[in-house]
Design a protein around this motif. Structure first.
Motif, short mmCIF file in Angstrom:
data_model
loop_
_atom_site.label_atom_id
_atom_site.label_comp_id
_atom_site.label_asym_id
_atom_site.label_seq_id
_atom_site.Cartn_x
_atom_site.Cartn_y
_atom_site.Cartn_z
N LEU A 208 -1.93 -3.41 -7.57
CA LEU A 208 -3.06 -2.77 -8.17
C LEU A 208 -4.36 -3.15 -7.44
O LEU A 208 -4.78 -3.50 -8.74
CB LEU A 208 -3.29 -1.60 -9.15
N GLN A 209 -4.99 -2.77 -6.02
CA GLN A 209 -6.19 -3.46 -5.57
C GLN A 209 -6.16 -4.90 -6.10
O GLN A 209 -5.94 -5.69 -5.31
CB GLN A 209 -7.07 -2.21 -6.44
N GLU A 210 -6.84 -5.65 -6.45
CA GLU A 210 -6.94 -7.02 -7.11
C GLU A 210 -6.57 -7.29 -8.44
O GLU A 210 -6.39 -8.76 -8.07
CB GLU A 210 -8.69 -7.19 -7.12
N GLU A 211 -5.51 -6.22 -9.10
CA GLU A 211 -5.10 -7.27 -9.95
C GLU A 211 -3.23 -7.05 -9.78
O GLU A 211 -2.78 -6.29 -9.32
CB GLU A 211 -5.05 -5.63 -11.26
N THR B 118 -0.96 6.44 -6.62
CA THR B 118 -1.28 5.26 -6.49
C THR B 118 -0.71 4.70 -5.46
O THR B 118 -0.25 3.99 -5.53
CB THR B 118 -0.95 4.64 -7.97
N SER B 119 -1.87 4.01 -5.55
CA SER B 119 -2.40 2.87 -4.22
C SER B 119 -1.76 1.47 -4.69
O SER B 119 -2.18 1.29 -5.03
CB SER B 119 -2.92 3.03 -3.22
N PHE B 120 -0.19 1.08 -4.68
CA PHE B 120 0.01 -0.30 -4.82
C PHE B 120 0.89 -1.00 -3.79
O PHE B 120 1.83 -0.19 -3.27
CB PHE B 120 0.62 -0.46 -5.66
N SER B 121 1.48 -2.56 -4.58
CA SER B 121 2.04 -3.15 -3.60
C SER B 121 3.17 -4.08 -5.06
O SER B 121 2.86 -4.12 -5.96
CB SER B 121 1.86 -4.05 -2.89
N SER C 97 2.30 -6.92 5.20
CA SER C 97 1.86 -5.59 5.84
C SER C 97 3.73 -4.56 6.30
O SER C 97 4.11 -5.55 6.14
CB SER C 97 1.01 -5.35 6.48
N GLY C 98 3.31 -3.42 6.09
CA GLY C 98 4.32 -2.15 5.77
C GLY C 98 5.16 -2.28 4.97
O GLY C 98 4.98 -3.38 3.47
N ILE C 99 6.52 -1.57 4.72
CA ILE C 99 7.10 -1.82 3.65
C ILE C 99 8.77 -2.42 3.95
O ILE C 99 9.47 -1.48 5.19
CB ILE C 99 7.43 -0.20 3.08
N ASP D 165 0.26 -1.44 0.24
CA ASP D 165 -0.59 -0.40 -0.47
C ASP D 165 0.79 1.24 -0.32
O ASP D 165 0.85 2.28 0.84
CB ASP D 165 -1.38 0.19 1.08
N MET D 166 2.17 1.54 -1.28
CA MET D 166 2.39 2.80 -1.43
C MET D 166 1.68 3.56 -1.89
O MET D 166 1.49 3.73 -2.82
CB MET D 166 3.60 1.98 -1.72
N VAL D 167 2.10 4.55 -1.77
CA VAL D 167 1.43 6.08 -2.24
C VAL D 167 2.61 7.13 -2.52
O VAL D 167 2.97 7.50 -0.98
CB VAL D 167 0.04 6.62 -1.60
#
Length: 299
Positions: free
Chosen positions: A61-64, A80-83, A94-96, A41-43
């Motif tokens: 990105l979300q569920e993709e 953009t909130s992405f992982s 979770s976390g970075i 969830d980095m932005v």
């Protein structure tokens, strides 16, 4: 020799031409090997281009889920909130969490390709209005020409990672612009912004360190505060308040990247009441604290 004064641009045609001013500003460019890449969830308020030389990296990105292919570049637009994760060493949900180092001429890449992720990334801004496109991840095929440019850039990064010469800067900017030109209409639709919104947008950019109120901004375009707030939300798909907060945090990130200002100084200069308020807003937007961002413990 006669000096011609009449034609300001030197153009003999009387037909006006309209150009879009793209203000590319480089923030960083690195070539690393990563042993761990669990970032959730980095932005961040800037553009990114990612490329992995080997397989095993993922973007979400979300569920993709994007399984990163060495034959493609991945462009991530601002806010953009992405992982991310490296499948061979996935530990955290979770976390970075990042572990790795920059590749130099002392490293043999072949020794790292089986156990690590060979990762190139660059961060940059494009200026108004292109730093406010819709959030997303864009997958661009790595053509032979782009690959040739990328090989040059990564080879130079292995030799020099700090004091870049003019040629490298020009080639990197050219590479970024060529990659962006392949995105298509998703990027260019941002230019169709209501001129009243764009006027306020530019004012916010110039006055980002001030305390900006809805009524003050609405008065710039002779509108009632509520009416302008609705117009802004319709055009930008974000509330005026959230937009201002995003731009303040974007400026904070820039200051942390390119100055030695303290967190207290940055929060004061951006109009926050105190460091604690600033830290809460910063973390709500970027997902990490100002201290972690300032330390550079992210990718």
């Amino acid at each position: 020799m006669k000096f011609v004064k009449e034609l300001g641009s030197g153009d003999p045609s009387i037909n006006n031409q309209q150009f879009i001013d793209v203000k590319l500003k480089l923030l960083c460019c690195r070539y690393w090997y990563l042993d761990l890449w669990d970032c959730h969830d980095m932005v961040f308020p800037f553009w990114r281009i990612y490329w992995n030389k080997n397989e095993g990296g993922e973007l979400k990105l979300q569920e993709e889920v994007y399984k990163m292919d060495p034959n493609y570049l991945y462009i991530i637009s601002p806010f953009t909130s992405f992982s991310t994760r490296f499948l061979k060493n996935h530990k955290h949900n979770s976390g970075i969490h990042v572990s790795g180092k920059n590749l130099t001429q002392l490293h043999k890449e072949a020794d790292y390709e089986d156990k690590s992720l060979i990762h190139f990334f660059t961060h940059f801004k494009l200026g108004t209005p292109f730093d406010n496109v819709f959030p997303g991840i864009f997958k661009i095929e790595l053509t032979d020409h782009l690959k040739e440019r990328l090989v040059y850039i990564t080879d130079r990064l292995r030799l020099e990672n700090y004091d870049f010469k003019l040629t490298f800067n020009l080639k990197l900017q050219s590479f970024i612009q060529e990659v962006l030109s392949n995105i298509g209409p998703q990027l260019w639709k941002t230019i169709n912004i209501d001129p009243r919104v764009l006027t306020v947008h530019r004012y916010i950019e110039r006055s980002v360190g001030e305390k900006l109120s809805n009524s003050e901004l609405a008065s710039l375009v002779n509108m009632a505060p509520n009416s302008f707030a609705r117009l802004f939300k319709e055009e930008m798909h974000i509330t005026l308040h959230s937009f201002i907060q995003n731009r303040k945090i974007a400026k904070a990130c820039e200051l942390f990247e390119h100055s030695n200002e303290s967190i207290e100084s940055v929060s004061y200069n951006l109009g926050f009441s105190d460091r604690y308020h600033f830290s809460r807003v910063f973390k709500s937007i970027t997902g990490i604290s100002p201290a972690v961002y300032k330390s550079g413990r992210y990718t």
